[in-house]
Design an enzyme around this catalytic site. Structure first.
Site, mmCIF file in Angstrom:
data_model
loop_
_atom_site.group_PDB
_atom_site.id
_atom_site.type_symbol
_atom_site.label_atom_id
_atom_site.label_comp_id
_atom_site.label_asym_id
_atom_site.label_seq_id
_atom_site.Cartn_x
_atom_site.Cartn_y
_atom_site.Cartn_z
ATOM 1 N N HIS A 106 37.829 33.793 48.895
ATOM 2 C CA HIS A 106 37.302 35.156 49.027
ATOM 3 C C HIS A 106 36.356 35.211 50.232
ATOM 4 C CE1 HIS A 106 38.842 36.127 45.042
ATOM 5 N NE2 HIS A 106 38.159 35.147 44.506
ATOM 6 N N ARG A 156 35.683 39.558 48.524
ATOM 7 C CA ARG A 156 34.822 38.888 47.543
ATOM 8 C C ARG A 156 35.055 39.487 46.153
ATOM 9 N NH1 ARG A 156 28.433 37.667 48.605
ATOM 10 N NH2 ARG A 156 28.176 36.304 46.808
ATOM 11 N N ALA A 157 35.380 38.619 45.190
ATOM 12 C CA ALA A 157 35.787 39.114 43.867
ATOM 13 C C ALA A 157 34.642 39.832 43.161
ATOM 14 C CB ALA A 157 36.299 37.956 43.015
ATOM 15 N N SER A 158 33.464 39.241 43.192
ATOM 16 C CA SER A 158 32.358 39.841 42.435
ATOM 17 C C SER A 158 31.906 41.158 43.058
ATOM 18 C CB SER A 158 31.176 38.873 42.354
ATOM 19 O OG SER A 158 30.663 38.615 43.640
ATOM 20 N N HIS A 215 42.343 38.549 38.512
ATOM 21 C CA HIS A 215 40.948 38.179 38.830
ATOM 22 C C HIS A 215 40.020 39.344 38.520
ATOM 23 C CE1 HIS A 215 37.622 36.109 40.601
ATOM 24 N NE2 HIS A 215 38.363 35.222 41.229
ATOM 25 N N TYR A 228 34.745 35.379 34.126
ATOM 26 C CA TYR A 228 35.922 34.916 34.877
ATOM 27 C C TYR A 228 36.825 34.063 33.987
ATOM 28 C CZ TYR A 228 34.169 36.283 39.576
ATOM 29 O OH TYR A 228 33.748 36.970 40.678
ATOM 30 N N HIS A 260 40.982 29.717 38.339
ATOM 31 C CA HIS A 260 40.032 28.862 37.620
ATOM 32 C C HIS A 260 40.778 27.983 36.627
ATOM 33 C CE1 HIS A 260 38.391 33.002 38.384
ATOM 34 N NE2 HIS A 260 37.747 32.283 39.278
ATOM 35 N N GLU A 266 38.483 28.095 45.730
ATOM 36 C CA GLU A 266 37.561 29.233 45.689
ATOM 37 C C GLU A 266 36.282 28.903 46.458
ATOM 38 O OE1 GLU A 266 36.848 31.108 41.843
ATOM 39 O OE2 GLU A 266 36.333 32.980 42.831
ATOM 40 N N ARG A 270 28.407 26.188 44.599
ATOM 41 C CA ARG A 270 28.306 25.782 45.999
ATOM 42 C C ARG A 270 27.611 24.451 46.202
ATOM 43 N NH1 ARG A 270 27.399 31.589 49.106
ATOM 44 N NH2 ARG A 270 28.915 32.683 47.789
#
Lengths: 342, 342
Positions: free
Chosen positions: B8, B71-73, B178, B194, B223, B284, B290
């Site tokens: 993303h 970006r998914a969020s 997603h 998620y 995931h 991802e 991170r």
């Protein structure tokens, strides 16, 4: 001794379901009944429902004692109001108590609570205390989502739940975090809602400092912890990003996972990733998955086979999972057994 | 070649977030702006945001091409109405397109859809078609819960979603299932929502006959499939109770799992339980987790290391996971690469 910490009375005589159906039919007119006294189940009927089902499978598979609570999917806390749940929980708990009286070597109770969506959890305390003090129960099931798949209650870390936790600490009882039937069409009850709730509960604990407030509080997260052990690296990483301590210290003095994972690779992962002291033997038999696995020829939920077969455990570690850990997590069970010389 | 099917644009220049904040601030007064033309991001800014982040890590870790989506969020389909999402999706997709234009050897787009809770999914089709036909995107992200954690849409098996599936089949594009940010306080976005969505989507497919209606429809469940592989025995058993075919036949011609599982035992389980043909390499990165794993000294999300280290795969099988399977699941990507002689 082999203790199965996760059994529900899924095989109760049909009269129980019929009583409940009537209760639900008259949900807005409770005066029309049924009365509690309308439910009549004899000891013989109870015996039969157990001897032919759970007890025969326990003997076949080699477990000794099941921590036994009302059928999870039947709790259905989303139906009706506090009075509905209160009457229903009392009936269901009493049946588990009677089973434990009839088979004291094989069953001991854990209580369903009379939860109801939007109702203060402290209303559940009288039923909780009755079950512990009068019925000799050793744990409770706590439903983090009494709405049945709409998740309208605050997270488990919220002070909303503290009255229950205070009683749990006072009586030295753990809670299995267990939802009930989903009335949200998105979530299949046993294939999605149960597992999601396990993962959700774990993460609610992870993001909070709940166990600083209650250092001796104990949660059993069933179904092998939902997705948590499989994604243990993700959770360790998220805890690190959130500046939480290592999971061992942050959660693993308080959270335990059962072994309701219905294939060998799952149990291999669970016993590889999670410290042995945090794993409790369980099968949830007779439960959601009742069939025989065509790949093995054995019942999916015969979880003892997977624990016997995994290379990750020594015999001493197996015994912790089968018995020792349960005696620590359920101190009232330990005292009950010791009083019997076990 | 190593294709990462799940990236993303989490590192977009700050101006994007500022634009979105303004859009949200004026959600009830959209005439006050901002206009699309108010957002100004230069090619140099895009380059910088990629070169220093995703691209440097791809080179460091040894992956070549990322299927890159907004970006998914940040999709946050629960905010505003169709017009809000429509404008926002167009902006986000265009940025991914520009990144793919700037780095055609390293990024290719997958579209976010302008979904909105309660809005007919077919309203997303113009954006989908633009992304496929004009931008050369090779897939879409489909959000099964545009409410953001309240799960108010019908299951993925419902005809509600069929207009999207018809276009997916027509254009030969898969959907990664997603969700986006959770606005339900019970669900942590990346730690619960998620993973729950992955499990939920899998079970929605299992209980239905969706792939009888769409035999060539393809879903990537990210995931690592949520809880599905860890509980594969449970799902096999539930399918059996529901009188469905074996999962291989029932779901595994249509469902694929990515490798976003951030520790070795998780990847070991995934590659043991799920057929190699159903696993697609992904990290991802740069995403939810991170940090560096203190147990290994490497990034949690450096998933290639786990795939290299597992004993479950031959080198040929690794190459399927890295490249071959992605070329099959994303036929437009395969054709794009072949046209470049790759």
């Amino acid at each position: 001794m082999i203790i199965d910490c996760h059994g529900h009375y899924t095989t109760a005589p049909k009269a129980l379901e019929e009583w409940r159906n009537q209760q639900v039919a008259n949900i807005n007119t409770p005066n029309l009944g049924p009365k509690v006294s309308d439910l009549k189940i004899s000891d013989d009927e109870l015996r039969e429902s157990i001897v032919q089902n759970q007890l025969s499978k326990m003997k076949e598979r080699g477990s000794d004692l099941t921590i036994f609570s009302p059928r999870a999917s039947f709790m259905a806390h989303h139906i009706g109001d506090f009075n509905t749940s209160s009457t229903w929980a009392a009936i269901c708990n009493e049946l588990c108590y009677r089973v434990a009286q009839l088979f004291p070597d094989h069953f001991i109770g854990a209580a369903m609570l009379p939860q109801s969506q939007g109702v203060d959890p402290k209303t559940s305390i009288p039923e909780l205390e009755k079950c512990i003090k009068d019925f000799g129960f050793v744990g409770i099931n706590l439903n983090p989502d009494p709405s049945g798949g709409h998740w309208k209650e605050p997270p488990l870390s919220d002070k909303h739940w503290y009255p229950i936790y205070e009683k749990m600490v006072e009586y030295e009882i753990p809670a299995m975090i267990h939802v009930s039937t989903s009335c949200n069409q998105c979530f299949h009850t046993t294939g999605a809602h149960y597992l999601n709730a396990d993962t959700t509960a774990f993460m609610q604990c992870l993001t909070s400092d709940l166990f600083k407030d209650f250092p001796s509080l104990k949660f059993v997260i069933p179904h092998g912890g939902g997705a948590a052990p499989y994604h243990w690296g993700r959770f360790r990483g998220l805890a690190q990003e959130l500046k939480k301590p290592l999971l061992d210290e942050h959660l693993l003095n308080n959270i335990y996972f059962d072994t309701c994972v219905y294939h060998q690779p799952g149990i291999d992962l669970l016993t590889k990733v999670i410290p042995v002291k945090n794993i409790l033997f369980a099968s949830e038999m007779i439960g959601a998955v009742r069939g025989i696995d065509p790949e093995t020829g054995f019942y999916f939920d015969d979880t003892k086979r997977y624990i016997e077969s995994t290379n990750n455990l020594s015999n001493d570690e197996r015994q912790m999972i089968y018995e020792g850990n349960a005696r620590k997590v359920y101190p009232r069970l330990d005292r009950f057994l010791k009083a019997k010389g076990q």
